[in-house]
Scaffold this motif. Structure first.
Motif, short mmCIF file in Angstrom:
data_model
loop_
_atom_site.label_atom_id
_atom_site.label_comp_id
_atom_site.label_asym_id
_atom_site.label_seq_id
_atom_site.Cartn_x
_atom_site.Cartn_y
_atom_site.Cartn_z
N ARG A 1 -8.01 7.84 -4.89
CA ARG A 1 -8.79 8.50 -3.63
C ARG A 1 -10.10 8.58 -4.01
N VAL B 1 -6.77 5.76 -0.46
CA VAL B 1 -6.02 5.36 -1.68
C VAL B 1 -5.08 4.06 -1.36
N GLY B 2 -5.39 3.23 -0.34
CA GLY B 2 -4.63 2.28 0.14
C GLY B 2 -4.65 1.20 -0.71
N ASP C 1 -6.07 7.91 4.83
CA ASP C 1 -6.30 8.29 3.42
C ASP C 1 -7.18 7.14 2.96
N SER D 1 0.89 -1.16 0.16
CA SER D 1 0.04 -0.17 -0.05
C SER D 1 0.96 1.22 0.11
N MET E 1 -3.15 9.58 -7.71
CA MET E 1 -3.63 9.71 -6.44
C MET E 1 -5.01 9.98 -6.25
N SER F 1 -0.51 4.13 0.94
CA SER F 1 -1.40 5.10 1.82
C SER F 1 -0.99 5.50 3.24
#
Length: 660
Positions: free
Chosen positions: A221, A104-105, A102, A96, A217, A98
């Protein structure tokens, strides 16, 4: 190993085109069928995962190795697909990028992923693998059988007697087709590698790859969606549509008043002739039609509103965690490099102007159709204004919305050296209000006295800034906003007289570009360098980024004068020869610089949770402890590469996305 070029073929029951790759990959039945790759432009290999072959361990490790650059054409697709594949099949290889706060992981770090589609777009080429291959006249072209094979193996099929009632086609169901499909996968990688080889003389600057990383990103997200609002909006629209259709049936006696042909026939019987029932035509007919026909046309307007489609897209594309991802296309605008919208298309949302927006939103959210029908003249209009409010921050956060004040007008004045306009901005004056005051001969103050006229001033300023005349004012809605035909030419004349440096800039740019193309030499105007070489016209921007025009020539325009032509996507999205001239080049340059300014703000704020951007605006998820003034100050910082430009960013906070 320094580089690996990748192409994957996949299956999912989710419609990729309608839902986007993030929702596509979240389907439980998603799988990668073929994995094609080339190491350092060597021979291409394909791994037949659908038939039980496995990706070599060294290749699996490479997918998360930051020292190896991963290449693909539209590599967002490959990166997101392989993120899901690794998480499900090889979690020990998934890493990950992120932080715990966050969202976005679940995806591979985009830092070491480069996109040859972005490279093509950067050089003014099409954003289609087949089109790029054809334009570059590569020896190996994308195989034309691909679409049929993808339809056969990569999407569900209808169960029939002849196919044994199966709902999808597997490799064992058509061995001959599968063999061709594997060749197709190999050919795609070969074409991608050939594109990289052909374009290597004109590499994408590292700064642009940094921007691409931030873009990925933001796409990873995503933005949270209020699904209760969305579902009830869709249900309310269905009720409203049925009620309107029932009323139209009573008024017209038609079996299906939603039929264009039937309705046109009814109108003809009432003495109202029309070739089309488009939005503008219906609006014009309403002004002339008798009252009983006017009522029918007004109902037609309401039933034809397309706003509900965005709610439907949200419902289709939302990921299991309640967020929509992949709404932005990097370098999506071919001439300027600006971003383009995908899926919900946030760039063309209706402006909200309802004073009781929050109250109306709550009525829709709770499904209170009776109250909406009683309180508002048009329920579809309410739903249209509420679209942007379906975007909401995650729990415990707020949206911090910040955008530039008159950034195009500021930038154009700076680039052209129009000092009086720059001085006006330095004094904190609003250029659109000043323009509107001159147009309507009354004071105009943003959010104040006659503030509703500011938008008209903005339209006039932007229409005239790039060589536009009466036609441009009309195209931007000047007549619809109350201006009279006889007012338009005086406005154009007065604007040009008041902005001589901008007018001179148009034609200086025109001469410089023409000379560069005609003489295959380098020229310069106000710091912009024009050079024609290797079949390309390049314009170097202050940021160091270049605008590219493919195969430029000197042609003849409709007025019989010399002009520049180049190969590009025309208004029909076909690859054809396109004309341009000084004012249009200035428009490209100015909007490209504004795009670079926005990207600079994204870099300044990249550690915040930017989840959306619309034109010159950023939408950020923040905790309430964050300073809005600090966000605006950082966004408004003038980039080092354009000293002296005065920028200003304004902002506000909200519990759902809205226009302040």
């Amino acid at each position: 190993m320094k580089n690996i070029s990748i192409d994957v073929e996949t299956f999912s029951s989710v419609d990729l085109n309608k839902c986007g790759v993030y929702r596509y990959c979240s389907s439980p039945d998603f799988e990668i069928l073929l994995f094609g790759y080339s190491i350092d432009h060597g021979p291409v290999k394909t791994i037949d995962l659908a038939s039980g072959e496995m990706i070599p361990e060294e290749i699996l490790k490479v997918l998360t190795d930051p020292s190896v650059t991963k290449w693909a054409f539209n590599c967002n697709f490959e990166r997101v697909c392989l993120s899901t594949y690794l998480r499900r099949k090889y979690p020990r290889y998934f890493k990950s990028y992120s932080s715990p706060e966050d969202t976005v992981g679940d995806y591979l770090d985009p830092t070491s992923w480069h996109c040859s589609m972005v490279w093509s777009a950067y050089l003014g080429l099409p954003m289609s693998l087949a089109q790029v291959g054809a334009v570059l006249k590569l020896e190996d072209q994308k195989m034309t059988e691909g679409k049929d094979l993808i339809r056969y193996f990569c999407t569900p099929c209808k169960p029939t007697t002849s196919n044994g009632g199966r709902t999808r086609n597997r490799s064992s169901d058509a061995a001959d087709k599968w063999a061709v499909f594997k060749s197709y996968n190999i050919r795609d990688v070969e074409v991608e590698v050939a594109i990289q080889e052909r374009l290597k003389k004109y590499p994408v600057p590292d700064s642009v790859w940094d921007e691409y990383r931030i873009d990925q990103m933001i796409n990873d997200r995503g933005t949270r969606i209020d699904m209760q609002l969305v579902k009830n909006a869709i249900a309310i629209d269905a009720k409203t549509h049925d009620a309107y259709m029932e009323e139209m049936t009573e008024l017209t006696g038609l079996e299906n008043p939603g039929s264009v042909q039937q309705l046109k026939g009814y109108l003809a019987e009432q003495g109202v002739e029309t070739d089309t029932l488009g939005k503008k035509q219906v609006a014009a007919l309403i002004n002339e039609a008798p009252d009983h026909v006017k009522q029918v046309l007004e109902l037609r307007q309401q039933t034809a509103k397309s706003s509900i489609k965005k709610y439907q897209t949200m419902e289709r594309a939302v990921c299991p965690d309640g967020r929509i991802r992949g709404m932005f296309q990097f370098m999506g605008a071919p001439r300027t490099g600006r971003f383009a919208g995908r899926l919900v298309q946030l760039q063309n949302l209706k402006r909200n102007s309802m004073p009781d927006l929050a109250e109306a939103r709550e009525l829709v959210r709770t499904g209170n159709y009776a109250a909406l029908e009683m309180l508002y003249d048009s329920v579809p209009e309410v739903l249209s204004e509420l679209i942007r409010t379906a975007l909401v921050p995650k729990p415990g956060y707020k949206f911090y919305v910040a955008d530039y004040s008159s950034v195009e007008a500021r930038t154009l004045a700076y680039l052209a050296g129009e000092q009086h306009t720059m001085d006006s901005f330095a004094r904190g004056e609003d250029i659109y209000c000043a323009t509107a005051s001159a147009m309507f001969h009354k004071p105009v103050v943003k959010h104040g006295i006659n503030g509703e006229l500011r938008q008209k001033g903005k339209i006039a300023t932007l229409a005239c800034g790039y060589g536009g005349s009466v036609g441009a004012l009309k195209a931007m809605g000047a007549l619809d906003m109350g201006l009279k035909e006889e007012e338009l030419q005086p406005i154009v004349t007065a604007w040009r007289k008041a902005n001589p440096h901008v007018v001179r800039f148009w034609w200086d740019v025109d001469k410089a570009a023409m000379k560069a193309v005609r003489e295959h030499t380098a020229t310069e105007v106000r710091g912009f360098r024009f050079i024609c070489k290797s079949g390309m016209l390049f314009i170097t921007l202050p940021s160091g980024r270049m605008l590219s025009y493919v195969q430029p020539r000197i042609g003849i325009n409709q007025f019989g004068s010399d002009c520049i032509t180049y190969m590009g996507l025309d208004s029909t999205r076909h690859w054809n020869r396109v004309q341009t001239y000084g004012p249009k080049l200035v428009e490209n340059i100015t909007q490209a610089v504004c795009r670079d300014i926005l990207c600079n703000a994204m870099k300044n704020l990249q550690e915040t949770f930017i989840c959306a951007h619309i034109h010159d605006e950023l939408v950020i998820e923040c905790k309430e402890s964050v300073s809005l003034d600090e966000i605006c100050d950082r966004m408004g910082q003038t980039p080092d590469w354009i000293p002296g430009l005065i920028l200003r960013a304004d902002g506000y906070t909200c519990d759902f996305y809205m226009k302040d």
